[in-house]
Design an enzyme around this catalytic site. Structure first.
Site, PDB file in Angstrom:
ATOM      1  N   CYS A 109      44.077  43.083  38.761  1.00 49.16           N
ATOM      2  CA  CYS A 109      44.887  43.585  37.643  1.00 49.16           C
ATOM      3  C   CYS A 109      46.380  43.366  37.918  1.00 49.16           C
ATOM      4  O   CYS A 109      46.821  42.218  37.896  1.00 49.16           O
ATOM      5  CB  CYS A 109      44.521  45.032  37.345  1.00 49.16           C
ATOM      6  SG  CYS A 109      44.977  45.500  35.672  1.00 49.16           S
ATOM      7  N   HIS A 147      38.929  45.799  37.568  1.00 50.95           N
ATOM      8  CA  HIS A 147      39.021  46.641  38.770  1.00 50.95           C
ATOM      9  C   HIS A 147      37.665  46.740  39.472  1.00 50.95           C
ATOM     10  O   HIS A 147      36.924  47.700  39.240  1.00 50.95           O
ATOM     11  CB  HIS A 147      39.480  48.055  38.371  1.00 50.95           C
ATOM     12  CG  HIS A 147      40.914  48.124  37.965  1.00 50.95           C
ATOM     13  ND1 HIS A 147      41.908  48.518  38.820  1.00 50.95           N
ATOM     14  CD2 HIS A 147      41.510  47.826  36.799  1.00 50.95           C
ATOM     15  CE1 HIS A 147      43.064  48.467  38.191  1.00 50.95           C
ATOM     16  NE2 HIS A 147      42.851  48.060  36.961  1.00 50.95           N
ATOM     17  N   GLU A 184      37.026  47.662  42.330  1.00 54.39           N
ATOM     18  CA  GLU A 184      36.991  48.751  43.323  1.00 54.39           C
ATOM     19  C   GLU A 184      36.457  50.051  42.732  1.00 54.39           C
ATOM     20  O   GLU A 184      36.215  51.001  43.457  1.00 54.39           O
ATOM     21  CB  GLU A 184      38.391  48.967  43.933  1.00 54.39           C
ATOM     22  CG  GLU A 184      39.415  49.656  43.057  1.00 54.39           C
ATOM     23  CD  GLU A 184      40.018  48.756  41.986  1.00 54.39           C
ATOM     24  OE1 GLU A 184      39.551  47.612  41.798  1.00 54.39           O
ATOM     25  OE2 GLU A 184      40.963  49.212  41.313  1.00 54.39           O
TER      26      GLU A 184
HETATM   27  N1  GLN Z   1      49.655  46.621  33.000  1.00 53.29           N
HETATM   28  C1  GLN Z   1      49.889  46.714  34.405  1.00 53.29           C
HETATM   29  C2  GLN Z   1      51.011  45.782  34.862  1.00 53.29           C
HETATM   30  O1  GLN Z   1      51.564  45.095  34.098  1.00 53.29           O
HETATM   31  C3  GLN Z   1      48.622  46.412  35.190  1.00 53.29           C
HETATM   32  C4  GLN Z   1      47.592  47.492  34.977  1.00 53.29           C
HETATM   33  C5  GLN Z   1      46.654  47.693  36.113  1.00 53.29           C
HETATM   34  O2  GLN Z   1      46.864  47.207  37.233  1.00 53.29           O
HETATM   35  N2  GLN Z   1      45.637  48.473  35.885  1.00 53.29           N
HETATM   36  O3  GLN Z   1      51.354  45.746  36.000  1.00 53.29           O
END
Ligand code: GLN
Length: 202
Positions: free
Chosen positions: A81, A179, A181
């Site tokens: 992410c 994610h 994890e």
């Molecule tokens: N939207 C977040 C960002 O731009 C990422 C979100 C996440 O890691 N769950 O960093």
């Protein structure tokens, strides 16, 4: 064979969950906040969280350049992410002046699934795994464009974003929009652990 030593960048975000999964897989897992800790790692996880905050904290903790150097030198690194954003060479819809460590020849779109779509879950097929993974997306990016060296591992399989790339690999760099994890499926972490182990022994 000694257990691969896998760090989790611990400036911000869901660090503890990654450490727990890595430990359950027999890796020597450690939280990384200092350059000296990074130097001892065979591989690194960059967790989800907030990519702009993590980049700023990496500057403050004097980790930004050491991280860039290790990634460029081929340290196996897994970004989830916000971690995917931080590994990307290019970001669309980033904050003004947003920096990344880079290494992955991709353009990611930040918060790609729309601001109102805070989070959602779904099954996605994942190259190398024999059944789909349950993917949890939280204000997630997607990969808008990928260079020729980048292997696409997973795409969204239904809904408006069908076909969008949500997992990639380029050599020792692995990244997922979602994610892995959370939810108890450790298979992607196991792939990464094996990637680290194969780099460490060759
Ligand atoms: N939207 C977040 C960002 O731009 C990422 C979100 C996440 O890691 N769950 O960093």
């Amino acid at each position: 064979m000694t257990a691969p030593r896998i760090g989790v960048l611990a400036l911000q975000g869901d660090v503890r969950e990654h450490l727990a999964v890595l430990e359950s897989l027999g890796a020597a897992a450690l939280a990384v906040r200092r350059p000296g800790e990074l130097a001892t790692c065979d591989g690194l996880v960059i967790p989800g969280g907030e990519s702009t905050t993590m980049a700023k904290l990496a500057r403050i903790f004097e980790l930004f350049e050491p991280l860039q150097e290790r990634i460029a030198a081929g340290m196996p690194t897994f970004g989830t992410c916000a971690g995917m954003i931080l590994l990307a060479d290019r970001v669309e819809d980033g904050a003004p002046g947003q920096e990344t460590f880079g290494g992955l020849d991709v353009t990611v779109r930040r918060n790609a699934f729309g601001r109102q779509v805070h989070s959602f879950e779904g099954e996605v097929g994942f190259a190398g795994l024999d059944s789909p993974v349950h993917a949890v997306f939280i204000r997630a990016p997607w990969v808008e464009a990928a260079g020729p060296e980048v292997e696409v591992l997973a795409r969204v399989e239904s809904g408006e974003a069908v076909g969008r790339i949500v997992a990639v690999r380029q050599g020792p760099l692995l990244a997922t929009s979602f994610h892995p994890e959370v939810g108890g499926d450790v298979r992607i972490h196991r792939l990464f652990r094996d990637l680290v182990a194969s780099h460490t022994t060759t």
